[in-house]
Design a protein around this motif. Sequence first.
Motif, mmCIF file in Angstrom:
data_model
loop_
_atom_site.group_PDB
_atom_site.id
_atom_site.type_symbol
_atom_site.label_atom_id
_atom_site.label_comp_id
_atom_site.label_asym_id
_atom_site.label_seq_id
_atom_site.Cartn_x
_atom_site.Cartn_y
_atom_site.Cartn_z
ATOM 1 N N ALA A 33 41.775 53.921 42.787
ATOM 2 C CA ALA A 33 42.578 52.835 43.348
ATOM 3 C C ALA A 33 42.817 53.124 44.824
ATOM 4 O O ALA A 33 43.035 54.257 45.215
ATOM 5 N N ALA A 34 42.766 52.101 45.611
ATOM 6 C CA ALA A 34 42.916 52.284 47.054
ATOM 7 C C ALA A 34 44.238 51.710 47.526
ATOM 8 O O ALA A 34 44.677 50.676 47.065
ATOM 9 N N MET A 35 44.856 52.422 48.431
ATOM 10 C CA MET A 35 46.024 51.906 49.133
ATOM 11 C C MET A 35 45.558 51.754 50.578
ATOM 12 O O MET A 35 45.177 52.726 51.205
ATOM 13 N N SER A 36 45.560 50.538 51.093
ATOM 14 C CA SER A 36 44.970 50.366 52.404
ATOM 15 C C SER A 36 45.541 49.152 53.110
ATOM 16 O O SER A 36 46.273 48.363 52.539
ATOM 17 N N ARG A 37 45.146 49.012 54.339
ATOM 18 C CA ARG A 37 45.496 47.825 55.108
ATOM 19 C C ARG A 37 44.465 46.750 54.810
ATOM 20 O O ARG A 37 43.492 46.982 54.114
ATOM 21 N N ASP A 38 44.688 45.572 55.357
ATOM 22 C CA ASP A 38 43.747 44.478 55.142
ATOM 23 C C ASP A 38 42.398 44.776 55.792
ATOM 24 O O ASP A 38 42.324 45.407 56.839
ATOM 25 N N ILE A 39 41.345 44.300 55.130
ATOM 26 C CA ILE A 39 40.017 44.336 55.735
ATOM 27 C C ILE A 39 39.541 42.898 55.867
ATOM 28 O O ILE A 39 40.013 42.006 55.163
ATOM 29 N N TYR A 40 38.607 42.676 56.783
ATOM 30 C CA TYR A 40 38.140 41.339 57.114
ATOM 31 C C TYR A 40 36.642 41.233 56.892
ATOM 32 O O TYR A 40 35.885 42.094 57.330
ATOM 33 N N ILE A 41 36.238 40.160 56.226
ATOM 34 C CA ILE A 41 34.821 39.877 56.011
ATOM 35 C C ILE A 41 34.588 38.426 56.399
ATOM 36 O O ILE A 41 35.382 37.544 56.051
ATOM 37 N N THR A 42 33.494 38.176 57.101
ATOM 38 C CA THR A 42 33.202 36.799 57.508
ATOM 39 C C THR A 42 32.679 36.000 56.312
ATOM 40 O O THR A 42 32.125 36.560 55.366
ATOM 41 N N GLU A 43 32.846 34.693 56.388
ATOM 42 C CA GLU A 43 32.384 33.806 55.313
ATOM 43 C C GLU A 43 30.892 33.975 55.020
ATOM 44 O O GLU A 43 30.502 34.120 53.855
ATOM 45 N N PRO A 44 30.013 33.977 56.054
ATOM 46 C CA PRO A 44 28.581 34.158 55.765
ATOM 47 C C PRO A 44 28.263 35.523 55.152
ATOM 48 O O PRO A 44 27.433 35.624 54.255
ATOM 49 N N ASP A 45 28.930 36.590 55.626
ATOM 50 C CA ASP A 45 28.702 37.912 55.046
ATOM 51 C C ASP A 45 29.131 37.916 53.587
ATOM 52 O O ASP A 45 28.425 38.452 52.727
ATOM 53 N N LYS A 46 30.272 37.310 53.273
ATOM 54 C CA LYS A 46 30.739 37.274 51.890
ATOM 55 C C LYS A 46 29.708 36.567 51.007
ATOM 56 O O LYS A 46 29.363 37.076 49.929
ATOM 57 N N ALA A 47 29.208 35.430 51.448
ATOM 58 C CA ALA A 47 28.235 34.672 50.647
ATOM 59 C C ALA A 47 26.986 35.508 50.377
ATOM 60 O O ALA A 47 26.499 35.572 49.239
ATOM 61 N N LYS A 48 26.470 36.190 51.397
ATOM 62 C CA LYS A 48 25.269 37.013 51.228
ATOM 63 C C LYS A 48 25.547 38.224 50.342
ATOM 64 O O LYS A 48 24.701 38.615 49.532
ATOM 65 N N LEU A 49 26.717 38.810 50.489
ATOM 66 C CA LEU A 49 27.063 39.980 49.684
ATOM 67 C C LEU A 49 27.271 39.615 48.214
ATOM 68 O O LEU A 49 26.864 40.355 47.324
ATOM 69 N N ILE A 50 27.886 38.464 47.958
ATOM 70 C CA ILE A 50 28.054 38.011 46.576
ATOM 71 C C ILE A 50 26.687 37.746 45.949
ATOM 72 O O ILE A 50 26.435 38.114 44.795
ATOM 73 N N GLU A 51 25.781 37.148 46.709
ATOM 74 C CA GLU A 51 24.420 36.923 46.210
ATOM 75 C C GLU A 51 23.739 38.258 45.892
ATOM 76 O O GLU A 51 23.083 38.401 44.853
ATOM 77 N N LEU A 52 23.915 39.235 46.758
ATOM 78 C CA LEU A 52 23.361 40.572 46.540
ATOM 79 C C LEU A 52 23.921 41.181 45.254
ATOM 80 O O LEU A 52 23.176 41.712 44.422
ATOM 81 N N ILE A 53 25.217 41.082 45.054
ATOM 82 C CA ILE A 53 25.868 41.635 43.866
ATOM 83 C C ILE A 53 25.369 40.935 42.606
ATOM 84 O O ILE A 53 25.018 41.585 41.621
#
Length: 146
Positions: free
Chosen positions: A12-32
Amino acid sequence: MKARFRLIFGGAAMSRDIYITEPDKAKLIELIETALHSNIKNKYIEELSLEINKALIIAPHKVAPNVVTMHSRVNLVLNGEEKEIQLVFPEEAEPFNNKISILSPIGTAILGYAEDDSIEWETPAGKAKIIIKKLLYQPEAAGEYE
């Protein structure tokens, strides 16, 4: 500027917010999804999925120029050793040319973090300490949004 730490406790991670761009998210979800449907076994697919699910998703033109996005070139310190890497998709990975896959432990760890962030992340060799020293190139900052 003081480094911020990301701490891992039993997965489990305790962390600050991270940011991902909309196009990166779409490509990464497709990869997953492709990896899951192909029954590809990679521990970091699950880790990447967790990172995406907790990330703040933003438009590419709104991402801060010091945030690590896909295809960013980064100067970082890994366990005390300075390295320059580029974060890429698996098919573009060339470890000997410092092109590191998003599905590698370090690739998954740095996505969405910013200059001066410090991250502790589990790797096959044990816990790694990563400090993002400087973004040398970010596609969005260069006006490249896709």
